[in-house]
Design a protein around this motif. Structure first.
Motif, PDB file in Angstrom:
ATOM      1  N   ARG A 115      10.196  17.247  53.584  1.00  0.00           N
ATOM      2  CA  ARG A 115       9.350  17.769  53.512  1.00  0.00           C
ATOM      3  C   ARG A 115       8.093  17.764  52.676  1.00  0.00           C
ATOM      4  NH1 ARG A 115      12.238  22.078  55.225  1.00  0.00           N
ATOM      5  NH2 ARG A 115      12.843  22.575  53.500  1.00  0.00           N
ATOM      6  N   LEU A 116       9.225  17.625  51.640  1.00  0.00           N
ATOM      7  CA  LEU A 116       8.724  17.304  50.527  1.00  0.00           C
ATOM      8  C   LEU A 116       7.784  16.332  50.197  1.00  0.00           C
ATOM      9  CD1 LEU A 116       7.925  17.945  47.340  1.00  0.00           C
ATOM     10  CD2 LEU A 116       9.933  17.138  46.756  1.00  0.00           C
ATOM     11  N   TRP A 117       8.149  14.955  50.869  1.00  0.00           N
ATOM     12  CA  TRP A 117       7.528  13.206  50.800  1.00  0.00           C
ATOM     13  C   TRP A 117       7.266  13.055  52.239  1.00  0.00           C
ATOM     14  CZ3 TRP A 117       6.807  12.597  46.228  1.00  0.00           C
ATOM     15  CH2 TRP A 117       8.145  12.797  45.363  1.00  0.00           C
ATOM     16  N   ARG A 118       6.437  14.147  53.154  1.00  0.00           N
ATOM     17  CA  ARG A 118       6.064  13.954  53.881  1.00  0.00           C
ATOM     18  C   ARG A 118       5.166  13.158  54.514  1.00  0.00           C
ATOM     19  NH1 ARG A 118       4.777  19.465  54.428  1.00  0.00           N
ATOM     20  NH2 ARG A 118       2.585  19.617  53.486  1.00  0.00           N
ATOM     21  N   ASP A 119       4.585  12.778  53.022  1.00  0.00           N
ATOM     22  CA  ASP A 119       3.086  11.823  53.589  1.00  0.00           C
ATOM     23  C   ASP A 119       3.938  10.514  53.199  1.00  0.00           C
ATOM     24  OD1 ASP A 119       1.609  13.787  53.764  1.00  0.00           O
ATOM     25  OD2 ASP A 119       0.750  14.301  52.352  1.00  0.00           O
ATOM     26  N   CYS A 120       5.280  10.134  52.497  1.00  0.00           N
ATOM     27  CA  CYS A 120       5.089   8.604  52.675  1.00  0.00           C
ATOM     28  C   CYS A 120       6.243   8.184  53.653  1.00  0.00           C
ATOM     29  CB  CYS A 120       6.289   8.780  51.493  1.00  0.00           C
ATOM     30  SG  CYS A 120       6.264   9.390  49.743  1.00  0.00           S
ATOM     31  N   PRO A 121       5.552   6.832  54.181  1.00  0.00           N
ATOM     32  CA  PRO A 121       6.210   6.466  55.565  1.00  0.00           C
ATOM     33  C   PRO A 121       7.036   6.119  55.515  1.00  0.00           C
ATOM     34  CG  PRO A 121       4.792   5.453  53.693  1.00  0.00           C
ATOM     35  CD  PRO A 121       4.923   5.591  52.824  1.00  0.00           C
ATOM     36  N   ALA A 122       7.598   6.614  56.841  1.00  0.00           N
ATOM     37  CA  ALA A 122       8.971   6.140  57.010  1.00  0.00           C
ATOM     38  C   ALA A 122       9.197   5.056  57.567  1.00  0.00           C
ATOM     39  CB  ALA A 122       9.682   7.323  58.628  1.00  0.00           C
TER      40      ALA A 122
END
Length: 135
Positions: free
Chosen positions: A106-113
């Motif tokens: 959730r904290l890094w949800r804007d980062c691409p998987a």
């Protein structure tokens, strides 16, 4: 900016080591854009305290065999979580409850998987940004 080839190679090694020790729910995130100190986070769930420690130990051993030194290790004592800092790659191994509590996805949800499944299927001879697509 995207994760380096070196970070992808470390990710593949770490993911296979974690998987071999029963690590579950492996998630890799390309954090190279917002963070100046790492390119990739690998999140892994262990099923018990001993499993968390075993996964962390296996990742450290596998990367050391490839010549990659561990810069920092935190959280080993309780077996509830471990943070392994390899520079370009930071591995977070959590017990199930801690993973939910800290919610790094959730904290890094804007980062691409970075898809981990294809990395587990490879023999390790060819890993890099071309082996996974961001999504």
């Amino acid at each position: 900016m995207t994760a380096t080839d070196h970070a992808h190679r470390l990710l593949a090694i770490a993911a296979r080591a974690a998987d071999a020790k029963g690590g579950e729910d492996l998630v890799a995130l390309d954090v190279s854009e917002p963070l100046p100190f790492a390119d990739v986070f690998l999140l892994v769930t262990g099923t018990a305290e001993r499993n968390v420690v075993a996964i962390a130990d296996a990742v450290v051993e596998a990367l050391r065999e490839e010549g990659q030194d561990l810069s920092r290790r935190e959280g080993r004592d309780g077996g509830r979580w471990a943070l392994l800092d390899f520079g370009d790659l930071v591995v977070h191994v959590f017990h199930r409850e801690e993973r939910m509590y800290y919610g790094l996805e959730r904290l890094w949800r804007d980062c691409p998987a970075i898809p981990v499944g294809p990395l587990l299927e490879r023999d390790g001879s060819s890993t890099g940004p071309g082996t996974s697509s961001q999504g």
